[in-house]
Design an enzyme around this catalytic site. Structure first.
Site, mmCIF file in Angstrom:
data_model
loop_
_atom_site.group_PDB
_atom_site.id
_atom_site.type_symbol
_atom_site.label_atom_id
_atom_site.label_comp_id
_atom_site.label_asym_id
_atom_site.label_seq_id
_atom_site.Cartn_x
_atom_site.Cartn_y
_atom_site.Cartn_z
ATOM 1 N N TRP A 1 0.807 -1.222 0.000
ATOM 2 C CA TRP A 1 0.000 0.000 0.000
ATOM 3 C C TRP A 1 0.835 1.264 0.000
ATOM 4 O O TRP A 1 0.507 2.244 -0.684
ATOM 5 C CB TRP A 1 -1.008 -0.007 1.148
ATOM 6 C CG TRP A 1 -2.096 -1.024 0.900
ATOM 7 C CD1 TRP A 1 -2.343 -2.149 1.617
ATOM 8 C CD2 TRP A 1 -3.059 -1.012 -0.175
ATOM 9 N NE1 TRP A 1 -3.393 -2.842 1.057
ATOM 10 C CE2 TRP A 1 -3.857 -2.176 -0.024
ATOM 11 C CE3 TRP A 1 -3.321 -0.154 -1.233
ATOM 12 C CZ2 TRP A 1 -4.892 -2.482 -0.915
ATOM 13 C CZ3 TRP A 1 -4.357 -0.460 -2.113
ATOM 14 C CH2 TRP A 1 -5.128 -1.614 -1.944
ATOM 15 N N ASP B 1 -1.370 6.512 6.541
ATOM 16 C CA ASP B 1 -2.471 5.671 6.058
ATOM 17 C C ASP B 1 -2.677 4.589 7.116
ATOM 18 O O ASP B 1 -1.874 3.675 7.252
ATOM 19 C CB ASP B 1 -2.096 5.044 4.702
ATOM 20 C CG ASP B 1 -3.142 4.032 4.223
ATOM 21 O OD1 ASP B 1 -4.162 3.828 4.914
ATOM 22 O OD2 ASP B 1 -2.929 3.441 3.137
ATOM 23 N N LYS C 1 -12.054 -1.662 6.512
ATOM 24 C CA LYS C 1 -11.204 -2.663 7.130
ATOM 25 C C LYS C 1 -11.585 -2.800 8.611
ATOM 26 O O LYS C 1 -12.030 -3.828 9.052
ATOM 27 C CB LYS C 1 -9.716 -2.305 7.006
ATOM 28 C CG LYS C 1 -9.256 -1.921 5.591
ATOM 29 C CD LYS C 1 -9.289 -3.093 4.636
ATOM 30 C CE LYS C 1 -9.061 -2.740 3.175
ATOM 31 N NZ LYS C 1 -7.791 -2.160 2.821
HETATM 32 C C1 LIG Z 1 -7.371 -1.456 1.606
HETATM 33 C C2 LIG Z 1 -6.291 -0.471 1.774
HETATM 34 C C3 LIG Z 1 -6.154 0.626 0.917
HETATM 35 C C4 LIG Z 1 -7.063 0.837 -0.286
HETATM 36 O O1 LIG Z 1 -8.335 1.173 0.117
HETATM 37 P P1 LIG Z 1 -9.484 1.528 -0.948
HETATM 38 O O2 LIG Z 1 -10.561 2.098 -0.068
HETATM 39 O O3 LIG Z 1 -9.865 0.258 -1.619
HETATM 40 O O4 LIG Z 1 -8.934 2.524 -1.888
HETATM 41 C C5 LIG Z 1 -5.136 1.527 1.162
HETATM 42 N N1 LIG Z 1 -4.296 1.367 2.187
HETATM 43 C C6 LIG Z 1 -4.390 0.321 3.034
HETATM 44 C C7 LIG Z 1 -3.418 0.202 4.166
HETATM 45 C C8 LIG Z 1 -5.394 -0.626 2.854
HETATM 46 O O5 LIG Z 1 -5.479 -1.666 3.699
#
Ligand SMILES: *Cc1c(COP(=O)(O)O)cnc(C)c1O
Length: 362
Positions: A102, A172, A196
């Protein structure tokens, strides 16, 4: 009703049963409103009460200082990969700590917006470890330092945030947001897609210090400007009403059922320990992907010495009511995502299954 199984999906992922039950109960008519949350105007006082409560719950749980804005945005975490540099780079460059899939993606997307430096890259070890503080090569003049606190695919998680010596730190936190108490004042911005660890797909929560929110340039379209979205309190246009409603219910659950972030963290640590104890005691039958000092409390990737028994493991787990355990193709084997809403019973059952499977095949 069909019986629910234990869902170890990496995302969209398990939600608290209490939240689903409440959403189901009130789906046709919100109490005191008489219409569904799916039908309500975002300009109504009833929806305003929902989004206000969602923000208030989040501020209370995470102890968010007053000089931080909370935004409820669309476009997923992936839109933030571009929106952050678009708003914050100015004519500087930004530093990216690349610890997994990511953060790597975030860096490559940021390059479409301007100048970006890699401050550390863990790809040589297939992202199984994190940098020591002195290994991170930071530019003191960077616009910001970006990192991913929990790499969902590789299962590596920072035990604490990197030191940036005053450069704004952007995180993030998509796959760990609200798993433990956090000192938000150490960050310029923490953001997370909800699907998540704290809600359904459709809403991304951005917590950003006011001076950074104010830095948005004027030449952006409005929905891509933090400043304009903040001025409109996330309702410049129609927000993802249902996702925000579910996030409100999830945070109600964290406050009233779990009892706050300290308790949430204690439960999460306990769940992770159950699985890592099985892996560590297996004499190499199960192998974790991440090194021990950085392995994730939320996503537990593991495999066996060869892939020969993988299909049997997945099928047996399914029979035991344990699903979505297949690992990401870049890591192989299995991945158990054990987010906030995964009940401890689910993890206990998985640990039991892993031990039984090992005994049968050792
Ligand atoms: C799932 C995830 C993303 C992407 O998320 P989307 O909402 O599908 O764009 C980005 N960073 C991390 C750490 C993730 O687990």
């Amino acid at each position: 009703m069909q019986e629910r199984v234990f869902n170890f999906s990496a995302g969209p992922a398990v939600l608290p049963l209490e939240v689903l039950e409440e959403a189901q109960r009130d789906l046709l008519a919100l109490p005191g409103v008489g219409i569904s949350v799916l039908e309500i105007s975002h300009r109504s006082k009833d929806f305003q009460a929902i989004i206000d409560a969602a923000e208030a719950n989040l501020r209370k749980l995470m102890n968010i200082p007053d000089n931080y804005k909370v935004l409820f945005l669309q476009g997923g975490a992936s839109l933030q990969f571009g929106m952050l540099p678009m708003n914050l780079l100015g004519n500087k460059s930004a530093d990216y700590i690349v610890t997994g899939t990511w953060s790597k993606k975030a860096m490559s997307e940021a390059k479409t917006q301007g100048s970006v430096r890699c401050a550390w890259d863990g790809s040589a070890e297939n992202f199984s470890k994190l940098p020591q503080p002195e290994e991170i090569n930071l530019d003191p003049n960077a616009a910001y330092v970006y990192y991913t606190s929990n790499e969902t695919i590789q299962g590596v998680q920072f035990p604490s945030e990197p030191e940036t010596n005053g450069v704004p730190l952007i995180c993030d936190a998509s796959s760990e947001f609200m798993y433990k108490p956090l000192d938000i004042s150490k960050y310029g911005c923490v953001y997370a897609c909800a699907q998540k660890n704290c809600g359904p797909a459709g809403v991304t929560i951005v917590v950003m210090r006011e001076d950074l929110v104010e830095a948005s340039p004027d030449n952006l379209i409005s929905v891509l400007s933090y400043k304009k979205m903040a001025e409109a309190q996330s309702m410049l246009n129609t927000p993802p009403c249902f996702a925000i409603y579910i996030f409100k219910l999830v945070t109600d659950w964290m406050l009233n059922v779990v009892g706050g972030m300290d308790k949430m963290y204690a439960i999460n640590q306990k769940k992770a320990a159950l699985l890592y104890d099985v892996i560590d005691a297996s004499n190499g039958f199960y192998l974790g992907h991440a090194q021990k000092d950085c392995r994730s409390i939320m996503n537990v990737p593991f495999k066996m010495a060869t892939a020969d028994l993988d299909a049997e493991f997945i099928a047996g787990a399914k029979d035991a009511g344990l699903v979505s355990l297949k690992g990401h193709r870049s890591v192989g084997g299995f991945r158990a995502s054990i987010y906030n809403a995964m009940p401890i019973e689910g993890v206990e059952r998985l640990a039991q299954f892993m031990n039984d499977f090992m005994r049968k095949h050792q």
